[in-house]
Design an enzyme around this catalytic site. Structure first.
Site, PDB file in Angstrom:
ATOM      1  CG  HIS A  32     -23.517 -19.988  98.092  1.00 16.62           C
ATOM      2  ND1 HIS A  32     -22.102 -20.196  97.493  1.00 16.62           N
ATOM      3  CD2 HIS A  32     -22.883 -19.481  99.092  1.00 16.62           C
ATOM      4  CE1 HIS A  32     -21.114 -20.127  98.065  1.00 16.62           C
ATOM      5  NE2 HIS A  32     -21.908 -19.274  99.361  1.00 16.62           N
ATOM      6  CD  GLN A  34     -17.894 -24.514  97.124  1.00 11.90           C
ATOM      7  OE1 GLN A  34     -19.091 -23.896  96.898  1.00 11.90           O
ATOM      8  NE2 GLN A  34     -17.019 -24.405  98.141  1.00 11.90           N
ATOM      9  CD  GLU A  66     -17.075 -20.564 105.512  1.00  9.69           C
ATOM     10  OE1 GLU A  66     -16.776 -20.652 104.067  1.00  9.69           O
ATOM     11  OE2 GLU A  66     -18.538 -20.749 105.445  1.00  9.69           O
ATOM     12  CG  ASP A  83     -22.843 -18.904 103.255  1.00 12.27           C
ATOM     13  OD1 ASP A  83     -22.790 -18.661 101.872  1.00 12.27           O
ATOM     14  OD2 ASP A  83     -22.381 -19.037 103.649  1.00 12.27           O
ATOM     15  CD1 TRP A 133     -21.329 -25.774 103.176  1.00 13.32           C
ATOM     16  CD2 TRP A 133     -22.493 -26.129 100.870  1.00 13.32           C
ATOM     17  NE1 TRP A 133     -20.077 -26.402 101.869  1.00 13.32           N
ATOM     18  CE2 TRP A 133     -21.389 -25.930 101.134  1.00 13.32           C
ATOM     19  CE3 TRP A 133     -23.565 -25.037 100.136  1.00 13.32           C
ATOM     20  CZ2 TRP A 133     -20.943 -26.149  99.686  1.00 13.32           C
ATOM     21  CZ3 TRP A 133     -22.806 -25.436  98.961  1.00 13.32           C
ATOM     22  CH2 TRP A 133     -22.638 -25.937  98.653  1.00 13.32           C
TER      23      TRP A 133
HETATM   24 FE   FE2 Z   1     -20.374 -18.951 100.875  1.00 13.79          FE
END
Ligand code: FE2
Length: 429
Positions: A59, A152, A213, A309, A315
């Site tokens: 990302h 998203q 996820e 990722d 995150w």
């Molecule tokens: Fe992702």
């Protein structure tokens, strides 16, 4: 006269001490004792020459934003999505470009030659899309950047996501993404998968969907994705990213599901660093690990590539663009500890991910693009064990990054000697 010759290289197929000659951006020979002049020569000293690392899931619009406007306290995926929602309106196109370029420079130095980055399309200004399309051009000399249109906040849950996702594809974004587990209901999730796969089929594009996820054992979106891939003739062009709910699913159901994924030619992209951090957060003990069933997917013939990722974003606070860290974590969480399994983990951050991204000319062989890296390790397993130092990165036949081997001078009882952790059998070397 060659542009570049690399002498005395170990290769990922096990050959040792071979030379590699490059001309006009291509590898023109891989054999023992190549003679002839070259503009540049590198002595690989028996270290491993590998095709570049490939990161199939990242990302880039969020990277290096850590702390803006605050950090994730609970450590959950959902707080991360909420935090990203706070950051989106206060960041500019230039902010995203600057962070992404910083990331790409680091990634290239770390030997990453190709990145598939999702880019958020739930933003009426499409700031991330504008920024990363520009970055894709700017970084061409150091790596290939492939972009995924990623709604998203949910294709159906966000009122303008569909329109903006199509706008992003028309602006030149490469791949169709989605997030069915974030839609309001399981049926909306399934509908979003169907609609997005139809868009990909109509436009002749690949699909890469964030799928299941969560730790919800009843999440079923990878089943729908496999079904739609087969129905629409998209075999080989579709990937399911994360797939963490598969960790928690009933074994009987998974025994049906994995063959369906294989039959549909759908690839799998686990993201070990992030999912070991995010998943299992609602558990007490025992805590689920939340990594998808890597061994079982691989053994069914499904192409599995590990992605990184995130790095320093809403995150995940850590990361250093190191695909060997990713392989190391995937290996441990998946208990992939046999020699063959560890060897395969290196493939999961190189050749498997290159196949998932559809890269052409990838490999260290005559006729391939002259893109490769030299690692301070003798072979693939040693590279993972050491998270080996990158000695050189070659792109289009040109050295774009180089570093000296790391050695340590250790003093003991009045004498000192050099320690090279990649050459412990010859510690004085
Ligand atoms: Fe992702």
């Amino acid at each position: 006269m060659f542009d570049l010759i690399v002498k005395n290289a170990n290769l990922t197929d096990g050959r040792i001490g071979v030379d590699i000659a490059c001309n006009s951006g291509k590898i023109v020979a891989v054999e023992a004792n190549i003679s002839g002049e070259a503009r540049d020569t590198i002595d690989a000293e028996g270290y491993l020459v590998s095709p570049p690392f490939v990161d199939p899931h990242f990302h880039m619009d969020a990277t290096l934003s850590l702390g803006t406007p605050r950090t994730n306290v609970s450590g959950t995926l959902l707080e991360g999505i909420g935090l990203w929602g706070e950051l989106k309106p206060i960041q500019s196109v230039d902010d995203i470009i600057e962070r992404a370029l910083n990331y790409c420079d680091l990634a290239a130095a770390k030997g990453i030659g190709a990145i598939r980055s999702h880019v958020d399309t739930c933003d009426d200004e499409l700031k991330g899309v504008q920024a990363l399309l520009e970055v894709r051009e700017k970084v061409k000399d150091i790596l290939d950047l492939q972009l995924v249109a990623f709604p998203q906040d949910g294709l159906l849950r966000d009122p303008t996501a569909m329109e903006n996702t199509i706008r992003a594809l028309e602006m030149g974004v490469d791949v169709v993404g989605g997030i069915p587990h974030f839609e309001r209901t399981m049926s909306d999730g399934a509908k979003s998968v169907r609609l997005l796969c139809e868009i990909a089929e109509q436009r002749g594009l690949m699909v890469d969907m964030h799928c299941d996820e969560s730790d919800d054992p009843h999440s079923r979106h990878i089943e729908t994705l496999a079904y739609e891939a087969q129905r629409l003739g998209l075999q080989g062009r579709v990937a399911g990213s994360h797939l963490t709910s598969m960790h928690s699913m009933d074994n009987y159901y998974v025994s049906k599901l994995i063959p369906l994924i294989a039959e549909a030619g759908v690839h799998a992209i686990p993201n070990p660093l992030i999912n070991i951090m995010l998943q299992g957060r609602h558990d007490t003990y025992p805590k689920r690990r939340g990594q998808t069933r890597v061994r079982e997917l691989r053994d069914a013939g499904i192409t599995v590539g590990f992605g990184s990722d995130c790095m320093m974003d809403p995150w995940y606070s850590l990361g250093k663009a190191d695909m060997l860290d990713v392989a190391f974590m995937g290996l441990h969480v998946g208990q992939l500890s046999s020699r063959a399994d560890m060897d395969w983990c290196f493939d999961a951050v190189t050749v498997n991910s290159a196949k998932i991204m559809g890269l052409s000319g990838y490999g260290v062989a005559k006729g391939c693009d002259a893109n490769f890296i030299i690692l301070q390790a003798d072979d693939k397993i040693e590279a993972i064990r050491l998270r080996a130092h990158r000695l050189a990165v070659v792109r289009h036949g040109t050295i774009i990054s180089k570093a000296h081997p790391i050695t340590h001078t250790i003093s003991r009882r009045g004498s000192s000697r050099l320690v090279n952790e990649a050459r412990l059998e010859n510690p004085s070397g």
